[in-house]
Motif scaffolding. Sequence first.
Motif, PDB file in Angstrom:
ATOM      1  N   ASN A 136       0.784  -1.230   0.000  1.00 49.40           N
ATOM      2  CA  ASN A 136       0.000   0.000   0.000  1.00 49.40           C
ATOM      3  C   ASN A 136       0.814   1.277   0.000  1.00 49.40           C
ATOM      4  N   TYR A 137       2.090   1.211   0.375  1.00 50.63           N
ATOM      5  CA  TYR A 137       2.871   2.439   0.459  1.00 50.63           C
ATOM      6  C   TYR A 137       4.127   2.429  -0.391  1.00 50.63           C
ATOM      7  N   ALA A 138       4.308   1.394  -1.193  1.00 50.79           N
ATOM      8  CA  ALA A 138       5.424   1.345  -2.155  1.00 50.79           C
ATOM      9  C   ALA A 138       6.750   1.567  -1.488  1.00 50.79           C
ATOM     10  N   ILE A 139       6.915   1.007  -0.292  1.00 53.79           N
ATOM     11  CA  ILE A 139       8.174   1.165   0.438  1.00 53.79           C
ATOM     12  C   ILE A 139       8.809  -0.208   0.587  1.00 53.79           C
ATOM     13  N   LEU A 187      15.824   2.193  -3.094  1.00 57.16           N
ATOM     14  CA  LEU A 187      15.339   3.020  -4.187  1.00 57.16           C
ATOM     15  C   LEU A 187      15.465   2.242  -5.483  1.00 57.16           C
ATOM     16  N   GLU A 188      14.823   2.728  -6.520  1.00 56.79           N
ATOM     17  CA  GLU A 188      14.942   2.077  -7.819  1.00 56.79           C
ATOM     18  C   GLU A 188      16.394   2.074  -8.276  1.00 56.79           C
ATOM     19  N   ASN A 189      17.158   3.061  -7.840  1.00 57.40           N
ATOM     20  CA  ASN A 189      18.539   3.178  -8.309  1.00 57.40           C
ATOM     21  C   ASN A 189      19.560   2.671  -7.313  1.00 57.40           C
ATOM     22  N   GLY A 190      19.125   2.027  -6.221  1.00 59.47           N
ATOM     23  CA  GLY A 190      20.094   1.499  -5.290  1.00 59.47           C
ATOM     24  C   GLY A 190      19.605   1.575  -3.861  1.00 59.47           C
ATOM     25  N   ILE A 191      20.501   1.235  -2.903  1.00 55.13           N
ATOM     26  CA  ILE A 191      20.133   1.175  -1.500  1.00 55.13           C
ATOM     27  C   ILE A 191      20.744   2.353  -0.761  1.00 55.13           C
ATOM     28  N   PHE A 246       0.043  13.077  -1.636  1.00 58.26           N
ATOM     29  CA  PHE A 246       0.827  12.779  -2.829  1.00 58.26           C
ATOM     30  C   PHE A 246       1.302  11.344  -2.651  1.00 58.26           C
ATOM     31  N   SER A 247       0.907  10.441  -3.543  1.00 57.06           N
ATOM     32  CA  SER A 247       1.392   9.067  -3.484  1.00 57.06           C
ATOM     33  C   SER A 247       2.329   8.848  -4.659  1.00 57.06           C
ATOM     34  N   PHE A 248       3.620   8.866  -4.367  1.00 58.25           N
ATOM     35  CA  PHE A 248       4.634   8.720  -5.418  1.00 58.25           C
ATOM     36  C   PHE A 248       5.199   7.307  -5.353  1.00 58.25           C
ATOM     37  N   LYS A 249       4.609   6.410  -6.111  1.00 57.47           N
ATOM     38  CA  LYS A 249       5.043   5.016  -6.129  1.00 57.47           C
ATOM     39  C   LYS A 249       5.968   4.782  -7.313  1.00 57.47           C
ATOM     40  N   GLY A 250       7.272   4.794  -7.039  1.00 56.61           N
ATOM     41  CA  GLY A 250       8.241   4.582  -8.103  1.00 56.61           C
ATOM     42  C   GLY A 250       8.200   5.641  -9.173  1.00 56.61           C
ATOM     43  N   ASN A 295      10.132   6.923  -3.846  1.00 57.33           N
ATOM     44  CA  ASN A 295       8.946   6.304  -3.261  1.00 57.33           C
ATOM     45  C   ASN A 295       8.553   7.049  -2.008  1.00 57.33           C
ATOM     46  N   GLY A 296       7.305   7.403  -1.886  1.00 55.48           N
ATOM     47  CA  GLY A 296       6.873   8.055  -0.667  1.00 55.48           C
ATOM     48  C   GLY A 296       5.429   8.486  -0.710  1.00 55.48           C
TER      49      GLY A 296
END
Length: 393
Positions: free
Chosen positions: A46-49, A101-105, A323-327, A358-359
């Motif tokens: 639900n939170y894309a985390i 993150l999509e680009n790394g940890i 604001f739901s920013f999923k990826g 993501n957030g």
Amino acid sequence: MMSKKIQNLIAKYFTRQVSLSELDLLSRWIENPSNKEKFVKYVKINYAINVNMKRFGTDNSKKRLLKFIEQERKDRIKRKTLNYVKYAAVILVFVASGYILENGILDNKSEELKKNIEAPLTIDNVIEVGTDKAILTLEDGSNIDLEKGKTIRTNRIQSNGKELIYDTSQSENAEVAYNFLTIPRGGQFHIKLSDGTLVWLNSESRMKYPVAFKEGETREVELVYGEAYFEVSPSSLHDGATFEVLNTSQVIEVLGTEFNLKAYRDETNVYTTLVEGEVVINTSTNKKVLAPNQQSTLDINNNSIIVKPVNINDEISWRRGLFSFKGKSLEEIAKVLSRWYDVDILFSRPELKAVKFNGVLRKDETIEEILNNILTTNYIKAYEIKEKRIMLK
């Protein structure tokens, strides 16, 4: 099965609305080992985390969580400076040792993070959080500003500054008269049409609609541009008259349903997301039927339509003040923030546009609070605000 009460507490934590008593309840629930996997699964979906659970420890989770929230309270007003950058709505500090993150940890080491971030620079910041406001254009071409604290009343309409309501007792037998409702950047507004249909309009949107619908004929409105959420009055209440929403290159036919339509002028795709009921998407060459939790994407360049399942909460979060920013890429996020805060966002380096974030963030936060959360990506080193122009570096 996770109870609705616990789901609500998690949502309130992510949107920074949780009280200490609610926090206490949530903490005790999380400390139960049998609930850990339920919690992690629910948050991921639900939170894309993406939470790294390998080093998860519950012994001190409540203590750390309470300490974080208390500090968050104290720092909230001061959060315009780098020293107060927090993870808040982006990660669960009390659970995770890091997030992916999509680009790394990015490890959860605040001192290490600060070494890579420059101090933000703010010069003549005049950026305000968006609010309820709109411009009503009457059938005679005259304009009326609708805004908080301003009351409007005529024989057919009334407004309290937050919503616009048309007389539902009238229908049109003569020539139909049209009004326009225009939402500027930095605005939002709610309208109740004469048939009882409810529409929520997002920033930088415009809708054309009749003052009263013609009895016995299709009820037709047009989203000229922008984004709107429709809760349509069912045809059974209007002698079977269907409801249609016109937009660039497509017509949406509904009988009584809830859906979101996104069609901004600076985007080449039109998105229709169905929440309840059924809608039919018609173009000159295509016809698609949507089921709940599906979204159609119309490419206006080639008139092609793709239908796919989506997370409804992400797509309509703006209606709930989030604001739901999923990826989402920073380029996509910049467009959303530009409309809500009425700013221009620029990138010092082209590659920053593709960085994923993501957030779940609140729309009532200041632009500095939003940007400070984005700084935690470790790809954005700093930002500069000068009047209504923001440079991401």
